[in-house]
Motif scaffolding. Structure first.
Motif, short mmCIF file in Angstrom:
data_model
loop_
_atom_site.label_atom_id
_atom_site.label_comp_id
_atom_site.label_asym_id
_atom_site.label_seq_id
_atom_site.Cartn_x
_atom_site.Cartn_y
_atom_site.Cartn_z
N GLU A 832 13.81 35.55 34.87
CA GLU A 832 13.09 34.33 34.50
C GLU A 832 13.53 33.36 35.40
N SER A 833 12.49 32.50 35.91
CA SER A 833 12.87 31.83 37.45
C SER A 833 12.62 30.38 36.85
N LYS A 834 12.04 30.03 35.96
CA LYS A 834 11.43 28.58 35.91
C LYS A 834 11.92 27.76 34.62
N GLU A 835 12.24 28.74 33.50
CA GLU A 835 12.75 28.10 32.25
C GLU A 835 14.15 27.38 32.27
N ARG A 836 14.18 26.11 31.78
CA ARG A 836 15.65 25.49 31.65
C ARG A 836 15.97 25.66 30.20
N TYR A 837 17.40 25.89 30.14
CA TYR A 837 18.09 25.88 28.82
C TYR A 837 19.22 25.23 29.04
N ASP A 838 20.26 25.37 27.72
CA ASP A 838 21.61 24.79 28.20
C ASP A 838 22.52 26.02 28.18
N VAL A 839 22.55 26.41 29.71
CA VAL A 839 23.26 27.52 30.10
C VAL A 839 24.83 27.14 30.04
N ALA A 840 25.31 26.12 30.17
CA ALA A 840 26.57 25.54 29.93
C ALA A 840 26.97 26.07 28.64
N ARG A 841 26.51 25.76 27.59
CA ARG A 841 26.98 25.93 26.09
C ARG A 841 26.83 27.29 25.95
N VAL A 842 25.82 28.01 26.28
CA VAL A 842 25.66 29.56 26.32
C VAL A 842 26.63 30.06 26.74
N THR A 843 27.15 29.83 28.03
CA THR A 843 28.27 30.26 28.79
C THR A 843 29.52 30.29 27.89
N GLU A 844 29.68 28.87 27.47
CA GLU A 844 30.88 28.64 26.49
C GLU A 844 31.10 29.39 25.77
N ILE A 845 29.83 29.53 24.85
CA ILE A 845 29.77 30.45 23.52
C ILE A 845 30.29 31.94 23.75
N PHE A 846 29.65 32.74 24.71
CA PHE A 846 29.73 34.14 25.11
C PHE A 846 30.94 34.35 25.61
N ALA A 847 31.73 33.22 26.25
CA ALA A 847 33.07 33.84 26.96
C ALA A 847 34.17 33.94 25.25
#
Length: 963
Positions: A832-847
Motif C-alpha cells: 500500500e503506497s498512498k495511505e497515511r497512518y500513525d506509523v510511529a505509534r504503531v512501531t512503538e506498540i509492536f516493539a
C-alpha cells in the motif's frame, strides 16, 4: 504557431465602452427609388391572381364572408389585427382584395389560406407584397459604397454563394477589458404569428398564442440520458396547468422559470451587457423554434418575407436590445431547428438573407470565417463558423422526430433546389453529409495558415460529437470550441478525460431558453444536471494571454467559478486553483452563501492555506449561515480544519447555528431539510476536534442526541458516526462518561452491526478513559471481532486496533495471538503506497509485543518514508525508540531519519532530541553522525530523561545489568 495563454474561469468587471468598427452593418430599408428597382426585379416572377383561381379555393368562401359582414363581427378586431401592417388599412375599411392579401400573407385560420395574392384592387399596391406596399429588402449595408459588391455589402444571388468566404474583419479599439457573449438555443416560439401555406400556428400549449417568445416544452432525462423522466406530452400538461396536477413531479416544472426562460436569460444577458459591454456575440444556433422561419425555402436572397420580419421582430429584435447590446454583431450559425427540425425545406435561407437587412445579424452562409482585431491591445482572433447539422440528417425512414430528412414530416415534393439546398427527401442525407465533408476540408486547409493570437470554432452540435475531427483541429492550433444543441450550460476541460477526448476546452451554451432545459432548473435537485446550469449564457473575457470563461445563470448569477475551484482541487491542479483564486477573490462579495461555502470547500479539498481568502469568506458568510444547507455547514467547518485556519469566531457561529437548528427540530419549528443529521453533527465535531475547538455546549448537545437515540432505539447513530464522535471527544479530552457507557453497552448488545474498523476506533478512543476491569467483557468481545474481521481493515483501522490493544492488553495476555494477527494484516498491506497512518505509534506498540518479527518491522520501515515529511518531533522519537527496541535494523532508515529530523531540529525539546539521538545510535548510527546531531540540536537536558530511550535511562539499565 505558439499558444499564447490558457483558458480559465472567473470574472472581470470592465466598465468602459468599446469602440467597435462594424464595417458593413445594415438596417431594414423601406422601398425607395433604388429599392423599387430591386423590388420590381425580385417580384417579377411572383404569381398573383383573382380570388376565383384554383390556388385560392381554400380561402375563397371565408374571404368573401370577411369582406362582407364578417368584418363587423365582435371578434373581428382580433381576427384581422394584422390588416393594417399587411394591407395598409383597418379591417373595417378593407376591400375584398385586401382580405385576399391578408389570407395569403397571414391567414387568421391555418386551414383557410390563399395560395395567391391579388394582382389588383388592394388599398396599398403593389398587392403582391405583405408589407402594405413597402416590401422589405435585404439591400446594401451601411458603410458600403456602390462599388463594393462583396460579402459584407450585398446579398448573394443564392443561399450557398458565400460558402467558406471571409466576412469583413471587425476591428475593436480601446484598452479596456474585452468581453464576448456566447448564447444558443434561445429563439422561442412566435405564438402570435398567423402562419401561411397551411402551416400550424407555433403554439404548443393553451396559453402560447401570445406576442413574444414562448418556450417549447421538450422532454427531460437523467444525466446519462438513459432514463426519460418526463416526455413531451407530460411536460405540455405541466405548461397547461402551470405545474398543477396532472403535471407529474418527475417533469421538474418550475413555474416562473420553465415558462419564461428566454426572457429571464435575455434580462440577465442585457444586464450583464450594460455592465461589461461585449464587443460581439457568438450565436450557436436554434434561433427559432420549432422549425426556424415559418415559410418554405426559395425566396430571393434580397427579399425579406413576412414571417421572417415578424419572427425576427418578436423573438430577436424585440428581446435583445439595450445598453451594451444594441448594434453589436451577432455572429451566427444555423441549428437543426433552423433548417426545419424534422424537415429541411423551411426558410433557413431567410435567416441568411436577414444578414443584409440588419445592423447586427451576421449569417452569410452555412459556413464562413471572420477575424476580430483588437487594435490597441495587440492581438487578434480567427473565427471558423461550421454547420454540423449533418448529425440530424439521417436516412428518411429513421427517427422521424429528430431527422431533418424525415419522410414522415417532409412532403414528398419537398425541395430546396431554388436555394441550392437538398433537392429531395432521398437526396437530403447525402447533401448534408457532403456539406460537412466540404467544411472539414475547408477548415483543415485554412486553420494551419492562421497567424492570429487565437483560433476559435463555433458550431451547433455539442461537445462530444466528432471528437476525432476536433482533436485534429486542436493539433493544428484550435484553442476553443463553442457549441450548443444540448439544452444546458456545460464547460468541458481538456483534461476531463472521461468524456473530453479532443484536447481543447469546449463549451455548450444551449440554455438560451427557446426550448426547455434537459433537466429541471430546480436548484434543490441538481443530481441529474449535466452541466453547471440549465438556462443561461457564457461571458468570455479575452486578452492576449488568456480567455476567461464565466457561466451566467438566468438570474444573473455567475455560477461556475467555485465549481471550477472544486474541480481543480479534486484533480490536485493546485497551480490552476491558485490562478483562479485571484478572480474568486474579487467575486466574493457578489457570491451567495452557497457559493462561498463551495469556495471554502474547494480550498479545503486542496488543503490550500490561503488565510486571507478564508478570513474573507468567514466575514461574508457569517451573517448568512442560516441560509446554507446542513451539508454546507459541515463542509465549511471541514474546510477550515483541512486548511488549518483556526477561525474560532466562525467555528463558534457554526456551532451555534447547528444547535439552533437542532433545538428548532425538537420543537417542530425547523424548516424541512435544514436540521443536520446525526452523522453531520458528528462530522462537525470531528472538524472542531481537528482544530482543537473545545465547544462543550456543542459536544453536550451531540452527546445527548446520541444517548437518546441509542437508549430508545431511534435511527441515526450509525457505527461510523459513533466511532467518529468517540474519536472527536477523545482528541479534545471531552469525557462524556455517560455517553461512553451507553455506547459500550450498545456495542455489547449489537457487536455484529459494527464493522471492525469502527470497533477499533471506539476502543482506541474509550479504553484510556473507561477502565478495563469494568468493561473487560465488551473489550474482549470487540477485540475478538476485530481479529476475526482483520482482513477488512486498512492501515488506519489497523492503527486504531493497535492502540486499542495497547490500552487494554499491557502484557499481551488479555487476548493471546491478537498482536500476531494484526502483524499479519500489516504485512499483507506492505505494498500500500498512498495511505497515511500513525506509523510511529504503531512501531512503538509492536516493539513491545513482537520485537522479533523482522517482516513486520521491514513493512513499517517501508511505510516510513512517505510519512517523514509530515512527522512531528514526537514521531521521530517514537519511531526510533520503537525500532531500537526491536531486532530489525535497516541502514536506509538510519540515514533517512536524521536527514529529515535535521530540518526540524529547532522544534525538538532537549529531552526529545536526546532520546532521538540515543535511539538512533542504538540503531547503528556512527559516532560521527551522533556527534554532528548533538552539535546542531538543542543543548543536552539539565535533568536526565525520565522515559525509555534517553542516555540516563540507558545508563541506569546498564548499571542494573552490571550490578
Amino acid at each position: 504557431m505558439a499558444r499564447l495563454g490558457r483558458l480559465a474561469l472567473g470574472l472581470g468587471l470592465g466598465l468602459a465602452s468599446a469602440e467597435v468598427n462594424r464595417s458593413g452593418h445594415g438596417h431594414l430599408r423601406r422601398l425607395g427609388t433604388v429599392a423599387a428597382e430591386v423590388g420590381a426585379n425580385a417580384d417579377a416572377s411572383l404569381r398573383c391572381g383573382p380570388l376565383d383561381m384554383p390556388e385560392n379555393a381554400q380561402c375563397k368562401e371565408v374571404v368573401e364572408w370577411a369582406a362582407g359582414g364578417g368584418k363587423w363581427d365582435t371578434k373581428a378586431d382580433n381576427w384581422y389585427r394584422n390588416m393594417p401592417s399587411i394591407a395598409g388599412v383597418k379591417h373595417d375599411q378593407a376591400t375584398l382584395a385586401d382580405f385576399q392579401r391578408l389570407y395569403y400573407c397571414a391567414p387568421p385560420g391555418k386551414d383557410k389560406f390563399c395560395g395567391l395574392p391579388p394582382c389588383t384592387g388592394c388599398s396599398e399596391p403593389p398587392c403582391t407584397d405583405c408589407f402594405a406596399g413597402h416590401q422589405l429588402y435585404a439591400s446594401v449595408r451601411p458603410g458600403c459604397d456602390g462599388s463594393n459588391r462583396g460579402i459584407g455589402c450585398v446579398p448573394p444571388k443564392t443561399a450557398m454563394a458565400y460558402k467558406g468566404q471571409h466576412w469583413p474583419t471587425t476591428t475593436v479599439y480601446g484598452t479596456q477589458e474585452m468581453h464576448i457573449f456566447a448564447i444558443g438555443d434561445w429563439g422561442g416560439m412566435d405564438g402570435s404569428l398567423d402562419t401561411a401555406e397551411g402551416r400550424p400556428n407555433i403554439v404548443a400549449y393553451n396559453w402560447g398564442k401570445r406576442p413574444g417568445p414562448s418556450v417549447f416544452p421538450w422532454s427531460r432525462w437523467n444525466k446519462a440520458h438513459t432514463v426519460q423522466f418526463c416526455d413531451h406530452k407530460q411536460l405540455v400538461e405541466c405548461f397547461n396547468t402551470r405545474g398543477q396536477p396532472p403535471c407529474i413531479p418527475e417533469c421538474g416544472y418550475v413555474p416562473g422559470v420553465d415558462d419564461n426562460p428566454q426572457i429571464l436569460v435575455a434580462n440577465a444577458f442585457k444586464a450583464r451587457a450594460a455592465l461589461n459591454d461585449p464587443q460581439y456575440i457568438l450565436n450557436v444556433g436554434d434561433n427559432f423554434y420549432w422549425g426556424g422561419i415559418e415559410k418554405t425555402c426559395g425566396e430571393p436572397m434580397n427579399k425579406i418575407a413576412y414571417p421572417t420580419k415578424h419572427q425576427f421582430d418578436q423573438i430577436f429584435e424585440g428581446v435583445y436590445q439595450g445598453a451594451g447590446l444594441s448594434h453589436k454583431p451577432w455572429f451566427s450559425v444555423l441549428g437543426n431547428h433552423d433548417w426545419g427540425g424534422f424537415k429541411f425545406d423551411n426558410a433557413w435561407d431567410q435567416q441568411m438573407s436577414y444578414t443584409w437587412a440588419s445592423d447586427r445579424w451576421v449569417l452569410p452562409a452555412p459556413y464562413y470565417k471572420t477575424s476580430v482585431v483588437y487594435a490597441d491591445l495587440g492581438f487578434d482572433v480567427d473565427y471558423y463558423f461550421l454547420d454540423s447539422n449533418f448529425v440530424d440528417a439521417k436516412p428518411p425512414e429513421e427517427d422521424p422526430n429528430h431527422n431533418m430528412c424525415s419522410r414522415k414530416n417532409n412532403k414528398p415534393s419537398a425541395t430546396c433546389g431554388a436555394a441550392d439546398g437538398p433537392t429531395s427527401v432521398d437526396s437530403c442525407p447525402g447533401w448534408f453529409a457532403a456539406l460537412w465533408e466540404e467544411q472539414k476540408e475547408w477548415v483543415t486547409r485554412l486553420l494551419p495558415k492562421s497567424q492570429a493570437s487565437w483560433q476559435i470554432a463555433v458550431t451547433h452540435f455539442p461537445c462530444g460529437h466528432e471528437q476525432g475531427f476536433y482533436k485534429g483541429l486542436a493539433n493544428m492550433g484550435l484553442d476553443l470550441l463553442v457549441t450548443g444543441h444540448r439544452h444546458d450550460q456545460e464547460l468541458w476541460f481538456p483534461d476531463d478525460y472521461a468524456k473530453n477526448h479532443m484536447g481543447i476546452t469546449c463549451l455548450v451554451t444551449g440554455g438560451g431558453g427557446g426550448i426547455t432545459s434537459e433537466a429541471t432548473p430546480d436548484p434543490d435537485h441538481t443530481e441529474d444536471w449535466y452541466g453547471e446550469a440549465q438556462y443561461g449564457f457564457y461571458d468570455l473575457t479575452i486578452s492576449k494571454s488568456e480567455i476567461f470563461i464565466e457561466s451566467v445563470n438566468y438570474d444573473g448569477e455567475v455560477l461556475n467559478l467555485p465549481r471550477l475551484a472544486k474541480y481543480y482541487a479534486e484533480l490536485n491542479i493546485i497551480n490552476e486553483l491558485e490562478h483562479v483564486s485571484r478572480f474568486i477573490r474579487k467575486m466574493l462579495p457578489r457570491y451567495n452563501p452557497h457559493q462561498l461555502a463551495l469556495t471554502a470547500h474547494a480550498f479545503g479539498i486542496a488543503k490550500l492555506q490561503d488565510k486571507d481568502m478564508m478570513a474573507k469568506i468567514a466575514r461574508l458568510i457569517a451573517p448568512r449561515l442560516s441560509e446554507i444547507t446542513p451539508m454546507e455547514l459541515v463542509r465549511l467547518a471541514q474546510a477550515y480544519a483541512s486548511t488549518e485556519v483556526c477561525h474560532y469566531t466562525l467555528l463558534a457561529q457554526l456551532s451555534a447555528q447547528a444547535q439552533v437548528r437542532v433545538q428548532q427540530a425538537s420543537t417542530g419549528e425547523v424548516i424541512p431539510g435544514s436540521c443536520p443529521s446525526f452523522s453531520q453533527l458528528v462530522e462537525l465535531a470531528e472538524a472542531f476536534a481537528q482544530l482543537k475547538f473545545q465547544d462543550y455546549s456543542f459536544f453536550e448537545m451531540v452527546s445527548l442526541q446520541a444517548e437518546t437515540f441509542l437508549l430508545h432505539g431511534y435511527p441515526g447513530p450509525t457505527p461510523p458516526a459513533l466511532a467518529g464522535l468517540c474519536q472527536a471527544c477523545a482528541r479534545l479530552k471531552v469525557h462524556e462518561i455517560r455517553l461512553f457507557e451507553v455506547i459500550l453497552a450498545h456495542v455489547e448488545d449489537n457487536w455484529y452491526d459494527y464493522p471492525a474498523w469502527s470497533l477499533a476506533e471506539i476502543g482506541a478512543a474509550l479504553a484510556p478513559i473507561m477502565p478495563s476491569a469494568r468493561f473487560e467483557n465488551v473489550y474482549r468481545q470487540m477485540l475478538t471481532q476485530i481479529r476475526h474481521d482483520r482482513d477488512t481493515l486498512n492501515l488506519r483501522g489497523l492503527t486504531a486496533a493497535a492502540r486499542f490493544m495497547a490500552e487494554v492488553d499491557h502484557k499481551g495476555q488479555f487476548l493471546p495471538g491478537f498482536a500476531e494477527a494484526l502483524a499479519q494484516r500489516f504485512m499483507a498491506l506492505k505494498d500500500e503506497s498512498k495511505e497515511r497512518y500513525d506509523v510511529a505509534r504503531v512501531t512503538e506498540i509492536f516493539a513491545k509485543r513482537c520485537p522479533e518479527d523482522q517482516a513486520l518491522f521491514s513493512t513499517l520501515c517501508r511505510h516510513l518514508h512517505r510519512h517523514l515529511g509530515i512527522f512531528e518531533p514526537v514521531d521521530f522519537v517514537r519511531f526510533t525508540r520503537g525500532l531500537a527496541a526491536s531486532e530489525y535494523r535497516d541502514q536506509r532508515v538510519t540515514h533517512a531519519l536524521p536527514k529529515w529530523a535535521q530540518k526540524r531540529h529547532q522544534e525538538f525539546s532537549p529531552h526529545d532530541w536526546d532520546s532521538f539521538v540515543t535511539s538512533l545510535t542504538k540503531l547503528g548510527a556512527s559516532d560521527v553522525r551522533e556527534s554532528q546531531l548533538r552539535e546542531i540540536g538543542p543543548p543536552a537536558p539539565s535533568e536526565p530523561a525520565t522515559f525509555s530511550g534517553g542516555q540516563m535511562a540507558m545508563a541506569k539499565a546498564q548499571i542494573t545489568s552490571n550490578g
